[in-house]
Enzyme design. Structure first.
Site, PDB file in Angstrom:
ATOM      1  CG  HIS A 201      -0.230   0.233   2.500  1.00 36.12           C
ATOM      2  ND1 HIS A 201       0.414  -0.785   3.153  1.00 36.12           N
ATOM      3  CD2 HIS A 201      -0.042   1.345   3.244  1.00 36.12           C
ATOM      4  CE1 HIS A 201       0.960  -0.325   4.252  1.00 36.12           C
ATOM      5  NE2 HIS A 201       0.715   0.970   4.334  1.00 36.12           N
TER       6      HIS A 201
HETATM    7  C1  UD1 Z   1      -2.073   4.992   6.285  1.00 34.57           C
HETATM    8  C2  UD1 Z   1      -0.762   5.422   6.939  1.00 34.57           C
HETATM    9  C3  UD1 Z   1       0.283   4.343   6.735  1.00 34.57           C
HETATM   10  C4  UD1 Z   1      -0.201   3.012   7.231  1.00 34.57           C
HETATM   11  C5  UD1 Z   1      -1.513   2.681   6.525  1.00 34.57           C
HETATM   12  C6  UD1 Z   1      -2.058   1.358   6.993  1.00 34.57           C
HETATM   13  C7  UD1 Z   1      -0.311   7.847   6.940  1.00 34.57           C
HETATM   14  C8  UD1 Z   1       0.522   8.909   6.342  1.00 34.57           C
HETATM   15  N1  UD1 Z   1      -0.238   6.648   6.333  1.00 34.57           N
HETATM   16  O1  UD1 Z   1      -1.823   4.897   4.898  1.00 34.57           O
HETATM   17  O2  UD1 Z   1       1.454   4.689   7.472  1.00 34.57           O
HETATM   18  O3  UD1 Z   1       0.768   2.026   6.950  1.00 34.57           O
HETATM   19  O4  UD1 Z   1      -2.450   3.727   6.819  1.00 34.57           O
HETATM   20  O5  UD1 Z   1      -3.222   1.001   6.324  1.00 34.57           O
HETATM   21  O6  UD1 Z   1      -0.989   8.096   7.901  1.00 34.57           O
HETATM   22  N2  UD1 Z   1      -9.150   4.582   1.993  1.00 34.57           N
HETATM   23  C9  UD1 Z   1     -10.399   3.992   1.920  1.00 34.57           C
HETATM   24  N3  UD1 Z   1     -10.981   3.579   3.079  1.00 34.57           N
HETATM   25  C10 UD1 Z   1     -10.361   3.697   4.293  1.00 34.57           C
HETATM   26  C11 UD1 Z   1      -9.102   4.320   4.351  1.00 34.57           C
HETATM   27  C12 UD1 Z   1      -8.510   4.741   3.198  1.00 34.57           C
HETATM   28  O7  UD1 Z   1     -10.969   3.864   0.852  1.00 34.57           O
HETATM   29  O8  UD1 Z   1     -10.939   3.266   5.313  1.00 34.57           O
HETATM   30  C13 UD1 Z   1      -8.505   5.012   0.737  1.00 34.57           C
HETATM   31  C14 UD1 Z   1      -8.802   6.442   0.368  1.00 34.57           C
HETATM   32  O9  UD1 Z   1      -8.833   6.536  -1.000  1.00 34.57           O
HETATM   33  C15 UD1 Z   1      -7.575   7.171   0.869  1.00 34.57           C
HETATM   34  C16 UD1 Z   1      -6.488   6.144   0.644  1.00 34.57           C
HETATM   35  O10 UD1 Z   1      -7.101   4.901   0.889  1.00 34.57           O
HETATM   36  O11 UD1 Z   1      -7.354   8.362   0.194  1.00 34.57           O
HETATM   37  C17 UD1 Z   1      -5.308   6.311   1.543  1.00 34.57           C
HETATM   38  O12 UD1 Z   1      -5.724   6.366   2.928  1.00 34.57           O
HETATM   39  P1  UD1 Z   1      -4.819   7.179   3.995  1.00 34.57           P
HETATM   40  O13 UD1 Z   1      -5.370   7.024   5.347  1.00 34.57           O
HETATM   41  O14 UD1 Z   1      -4.570   8.542   3.498  1.00 34.57           O
HETATM   42  O15 UD1 Z   1      -3.406   6.463   3.889  1.00 34.57           O
HETATM   43  P2  UD1 Z   1      -3.033   4.908   3.863  1.00 34.57           P
HETATM   44  O16 UD1 Z   1      -2.454   4.615   2.530  1.00 34.57           O
HETATM   45  O17 UD1 Z   1      -4.157   4.053   4.358  1.00 34.57           O
END
Ligand code: UD1
Length: 366
Positions: A201
């Site tokens: 991811h």
């Molecule tokens: C976040 C953490 C990362 C961790 C990861 C574990 C930061 C900077 N990054 O990354 O360190 O390893 O979580 O999972 O805090 N999304 C969904 N549903 C959700 C959550 C996210 O659809 O419940 C999608 C959205 O499009 C979002 C993208 O995933 O924009 C990224 O989510 P985000 O929380 O920004 O970062 P992660 O890649 O999950």
């Protein structure tokens, strides 16, 4: 004595659970659990609370997704009034996600002591958003709880006062130790005898379409030799859909939704090899003694490679294939378990907080 725990993203939940449990042993402590809402899908959040036996959050700030600035700012703006209203004596933050940094910043400005669980880890790669979060959170924290000696060394080098630093071991391993028997009992009979388990991811692996395509080519190749189970993070799912590649239809490649904690832990414990860019999975495979190949150029958890079963293999897919062939041919790295990764880190944290923040209170976290 009021303690707030702030969690927001999937890897925070298994780290907070043992600390919450250990602090329940102190009758004078009132604990408040706040979810920022950074992760909001049921299979990225709710299912973990149920399986980990955590209380429902007292409050969900519902910040959701956005750019780093938007997400961090939303947490800061929504968390500040909560801190002002609740007047906590200490706020615990976990790991290195945006929720960790945002909550620490709010508390530091309001002069509320911050305890950082999983302090001191460094990848020395500032292109990783998590590295920025780690560096700043550690500068702001009053209590820095480290999982391994390298964390102490990094913090000392950055000028953190030694009396703030406490080597307590690994809280994520506390949760693993507690729940491994349940996870093993729940492994489905239909599981292939031999399989590789994959998670990806990191922006550096999935946001660039050429890089992601090369990784999917490698996985399709791997799936000709061994079944591949690939639970896909929502971020990666979106990128794969944009790519519209056939590789994800390879017969031995099982692309599935993100899995609950117990199911994923059960799979890790049975896998021939794990390929990942996660931090926590490098630690869990180390404890389990399962070969792990980390598809990154660096790790903030070097102890998983020096002591554990992890190989930081980089992102050259030719080298990844070579390393996979070695593992599948039986040349496994024999790893050990780092000191204090023993299931009792949460209790150590509770006892240190008790000794420093509420010494007059009786009770034991043991
Ligand atoms: C976040 C953490 C990362 C961790 C990861 C574990 C930061 C900077 N990054 O990354 O360190 O390893 O979580 O999972 O805090 N999304 C969904 N549903 C959700 C959550 C996210 O659809 O419940 C999608 C959205 O499009 C979002 C993208 O995933 O924009 C990224 O989510 P985000 O929380 O920004 O970062 P992660 O890649 O999950």
């Amino acid at each position: 004595m009021r303690i707030i725990h702030v969690v927001g993203a999937r890897p925070n939940f298994m780290k907070a659970a043992p600390v919450l449990r250990a602090l329940q042993g102190f009758s004078a402590v009132r604990q408040v659990l706040i979810h920022t809402g950074q992760h909001y899908d049921a299979n990225m959040s709710d299912v973990f609370f149920a399986e980990l036996g955590m209380p429902e959050p007292d409050l969900n700030l519902q910040v959701g997704s956005g750019s780093h600035a938007q997400q961090t700012a939303a947490i800061i703006t929504r968390f500040e009034p909560t801190v002002l209203e609740m007047q906590p004596d200490v706020v615990l933050v976990y790991g290195d996600v945006n929720s960790t940094l945002a909550a620490a910043l709010v508390c530091a400005k309001l002069l509320v002591p911050v305890a950082h669980v999983e302090a001191g880890l460094r990848s020395f790669d500032r292109t990783m958003p998590e590295e920025i979060n780690r560096l700043i959170t550690d500068q702001l924290a009053t209590f820095l709880f480290t999982p391994s000696q390298d964390g102490n060394d990094n913090l000392m080098r950055e000028g953190i006062a030694p009396e703030k630093i406490h080597l307590v071991g690994n809280v994520m391993i506390d949760t693993l130790v507690r729940l491994l028997p349940l996870a093993e009992a729940a492994v489905p009979a239909s599981l292939p005898g031999r399989f590789a388990l994959v998670t990806l991811h990191r922006p550096s692996n999935v946001d660039d379409s050429d890089t992601l395509q090369l990784i999917l080519d490698m996985l399709a190749w791997l799936s000709n030799q061994i079944e591949v189970i690939f639970p896909v993070h929502p971020r990666t799912r979106k990128r794969m859909e944009d790519l519209r590649t056939d590789q994800i239809n390879a017969p031995g490649l099982h692309v599935v939704d993100p899995l609950p904690y117990l199911e994923f832990l059960g799979l890790q414990s049975r896998a021939q090899v794990v390929l990942t860019d996660s931090g926590g999975i490098q630690e869990e495979t180390t404890f389990l003694g399962i070969p792990c190949l980390t598809l990154r150029d660096s790790t903030e958890r070097p102890i998983t490679a020096t002591i554990g079963s992890n190989v930081v293999v980089g992102r050259d897919m030719g080298l990844v294939r070579l390393e996979l062939e070695r593992v599948l041919n039986g040349s496994r790295k024999k790893g050990g378990i780092p000191p204090l990764w023993d299931g009792h880190a949460g209790e150590r944290i509770a006892n240190i907080l008790a000794a420093n923040c509420f010494p007059a209170v009786t009770g034991s976290g043991e």
